[in-house]
Write an enzyme that holds these catalytic residues in place. Structure first.
Site, mmCIF file in Angstrom:
data_model
loop_
_atom_site.group_PDB
_atom_site.id
_atom_site.type_symbol
_atom_site.label_atom_id
_atom_site.label_comp_id
_atom_site.label_asym_id
_atom_site.label_seq_id
_atom_site.Cartn_x
_atom_site.Cartn_y
_atom_site.Cartn_z
ATOM 1 N N ASP A 348 0.842 -1.143 -0.092
ATOM 2 C CA ASP A 348 -0.170 0.190 0.155
ATOM 3 C C ASP A 348 0.863 1.592 0.108
ATOM 4 O O ASP A 348 1.761 1.141 0.667
ATOM 5 C CB ASP A 348 -0.748 -0.051 1.494
ATOM 6 C CG ASP A 348 -1.749 0.924 1.360
ATOM 7 O OD1 ASP A 348 -2.628 1.166 0.575
ATOM 8 O OD2 ASP A 348 -1.713 1.850 2.287
ATOM 9 N N GLU A 377 1.349 -0.010 -5.138
ATOM 10 C CA GLU A 377 1.249 1.217 -5.128
ATOM 11 C C GLU A 377 2.247 2.320 -5.252
ATOM 12 O O GLU A 377 2.804 3.049 -4.437
ATOM 13 C CB GLU A 377 -0.030 1.823 -4.880
ATOM 14 C CG GLU A 377 -1.425 1.164 -4.669
ATOM 15 C CD GLU A 377 -2.074 1.991 -3.418
ATOM 16 O OE1 GLU A 377 -3.503 2.362 -4.134
ATOM 17 O OE2 GLU A 377 -2.199 2.585 -2.257
#
Ligand code: CA
Length: 669
Positions: A348, A377
């Site tokens: 993340d 990400e």
């Protein structure tokens, strides 16, 4: 590094240039401890504790009989080991079955109790660490358990799911609703008798399940399961223990560990890998986090004035650029890979971490299992004191090895921008995104026919290999595909929207890179228009499995699409030069003929049995016509139908009309 990359790096003007803020400078010379006995070790001589807390003035271990409530049974004073920055204490007994917390004296004040940062088992709601025999949690056959072998990350097909979404709905036919064990139940069916659960995954054909955060998170009250609280889980509390609410007994520390392993084993037995979503970039709480309660200040980044910096948008960000934090992340993923046989990690907000940390993560995991897939990400959710050039950004992915990033290029270009629900994209009739879709098709690698200057999000080929790219159109964030199509195509019927959905996913699943999909989209699940459903009730998030019968045509299309990709290596090239050589776009002037892309995969690309595969995507609401070279073509996909065996008829080429919102795929030997 290519010239384009240098130019783009320079274009990313760092807002902050110092690696350390003035506030954080004191941590540079902190002693670090690299031993593998941090916090807890049980051996024949008893139970040993070692807490890393260089600036503590005193420290104690508190032993309890229970995971919550009750008076301490013992307070053990800890001794300072100054050279390593740790505090140690021992009990001559093996304290299996007991619970413990640490408490440190810092700046003259005793901080709150904490289970530490290395608790591998915890009591209900994760406030106390538990002492258990980890080996006793192994399911039968665990030592022989292996995940799928992955030769190239382009071979992976990711299915992203939340435990409650997947099994909670009454129509799932699953007994252990919302639990790890849901994925261990074979032969479950919807009211119409169609497979659900793990059998559904096998039928669909995905290679990996990506489970939303499954470490112990903060927001759901594990002691009150009847409240049916829902949360995505991006609020980490204990990074090295599973979440209790997904177990059948959160009060028994061993149960959650055992049941998560059973889930992994069942998926592995079905040939499916397990990717964990990991959120080392921030903690649920600031001063109340286990990091702050053990080594105040160290694990988080700050601005010069001492405020927490907040690149996560969640109140704080962690400091992977500091040695003890970097080691923590690396050792934590290694632990999950070793103890739980996890096959991949989705980071993340990965760009909050520095490039060196991510490279070490991937390198260390590769030593354990070369099939482990790491992706993340490649962005932050706010500014960070970490300089831009050190961040594990999408634009920096070529500086990393064995790490992939999500392509927001293809995501937004196909279906329209994620922040603007009404916005359309290439597959839903809006002109102007053709070049950005092509960036996705080539996996963001350098290609002589792709003009990156026309890219909407990225202006240069940031990937030096297709194995660095994860292509997708939707995930748990933002509107799911069904809701996006309903919002952006309000005048159309669901059958037209499903045509657009098929086209959109056909582009993703035939593109170079790794395809990724959100659970339930194959049966047209929706979230009632809620775009940020992170704590919405099950009535919004749970997948209604009666949709599988209602949308059988769509499901069969997804199945065919996945089977096609798995059968044909041309869609899974592993080298950027190979793509530049074998993937050839047909010349189409997008200003005159928008929403039309046509290209070929040639030369038995990547050892494919087909000499040439022709793909034509019509994202317009009108039929469009293309010229196909003369030849003996078999039809693989046409008018919303797909056949991996290419038995939808034949054509000798010439002029062909592509129906609105559809893909044409042809193949010749
Ligand atoms: Ca929890």
């Amino acid at each position: 590094m290519s010239i384009a990359l240098i130019a783009a790096s320079q274009a990313l003007v760092p807002m902050s240039v110092a690696a350390q803020s003035a506030f954080d400078a004191r941590f540079v010379n902190y002693p670090v401890y690299a031993g593998d006995d941090l916090e807890l070790k049980v051996d024949d001589s008893g139970t040993h504790f070692r807490l890393w807390s260089p600036e503590a003035q005193d420290a104690v271990v508190i032993i309890y009989d229970n995971g919550q409530g009750g008076a301490p049974v013992e307070n053990i004073k800890m001794d300072r080991d100054a050279t390593t920055g740790t505090w140690t204490a021992s009990s001559p007994e093996r304290l299996l079955g007991k619970f413990y917390t640490f408490k440190v004296l810092f700046d003259g004040k005793w901080l709150d109790e904490t289970p530490g940062v290395w608790a591998k088992a915890v009591g209900v709601n994760g406030k106390r660490a538990a002492i258990i025999d980890l080996d006793a949690t192994d399911p039968d056959g665990w030592s022989a358990d292996r995940g799928p072998v992955v030769e190239s990350f382009s071979d992976v097909i990711v299915y992203e799911m939340h435990h409650r979404d997947f099994s909670l709905h009454p129509t799932s036919g699953i007994a252990n609703k919302g639990k790890f064990l849901a994925l261990t139940e074979p032969f479950t069916v919807s009211p119409e008798g169609l497979s659900t659960g793990i059998d559904h995954l096998k039928e669909l054909g995905v290679t990996h399940v990506h489970i939303l955060p499954s470490y112990d998170y903060n927001s759901v009250d594990e002691a009150n399961p009847q409240l049916n609280q829902y949360n995505w889980g991006y609020d980490p509390q204990n990074y090295n223990a599973p979440e209790g609410s997904y177990s059948t007994n959160p009060s028994d520390p061993a149960t959650r560990v055992r049941e998560m392993k059973q889930m992994v084993k069942a998926l592995h037995d079905a040939g499916i890998g397990v990717v964990m979503d990991v959120v080392y970039n921030h903690t649920a709480e600031n001063d109340g986090s286990n990091f702050e309660l053990t080594a105040p200040g160290y694990y988080h980044r700050h601005w010069d004035d001492g405020r927490y910096s907040d690149a996560s948008g969640c109140g704080n960000e962690t400091a992977s650029d500091r040695q003890q934090m970097r080691d923590y992340i690396v050792n934590s993923v290694k632990y999950w890979a070793d103890e739980y046989h996890i096959d991949g990690f989705r980071f993340d907000l990965m760009a909050i971490h520095d490039i060196d940390t991510m490279n070490e993560v991937a390198a260390e995991l590769k030593k354990i299992n070369p099939s482990i897939f790491v992706y993340g990400e490649g962005w932050t959710a706010g500014d960070s004191p970490l300089p831009v050039e050190r961040r594990a950004l999408k634009e920096n992915v070529s500086k990393m090895q064995n790490i992939a990033v999500f392509s927001d290029d293809i995501r937004d270009a196909i279906k329209g921008h994620y922040t603007n629900a009404e916005d359309r994209g290439f597959a839903t009739g809006k002109p102007g995104s053709e070049e950005t879709v092509k960036i996705g098709i080539v996996g963001a690698t350098a290609h002589p026919q792709v003009d990156y200057k026309k890219g909407a999000n990225s202006k240069f080929p940031y990937a030096s290999s297709p194995e660095m790219i994860v292509n997708y159109i939707s995930c748990h964030d933002d509107m799911c595909l069904t809701d996006k199509l309903r919002k952006s195509m309000p005048e159309e019927s669901d059958s037209i929207r499903q045509a657009a959905a098929k086209l959109a996913q056909t582009i993703v699943f035939t593109s170079q890179g790794t395809p990724f999909m959100f659970a339930g989209e194959e049966i047209f699940r929706d979230k009632k228009g809620v775009h940020n459903s992170y704590k919405s009730p099950d009535s919004i998030n749970a997948i209604d499995w009666t949709l599988k019968a209602r949308n059988a045509d769509l499901f069969n299309y997804y199945k065919g699409l996945i089977a096609l990709r798995k059968a044909h290596p041309a869609f899974r090239m592993t080298d950027a030069k190979e793509i530049a050589r074998n993937l050839v776009f047909d010349k189409i002037d997008s200003s005159k003929t928008p929403n039309l892309i046509s290209y070929s995969l040639r030369n038995h690309a990547n050892g494919d049995s087909w000499n040439e595969i022709k793909l034509v995507f019509n994202g317009s609401s009108e039929p469009q016509t293309v010229k196909i070279a003369k030849g003996d073509w078999k039809i693989v996909a046409i008018d919303g139908k797909i056949s991996p065996d290419a038995d939808l008829g034949a054509t000798s080429g010439g002029s062909m009309t592509i129906s609105p919102y559809s893909a044409l795929i042809l193949a010749r030997e």
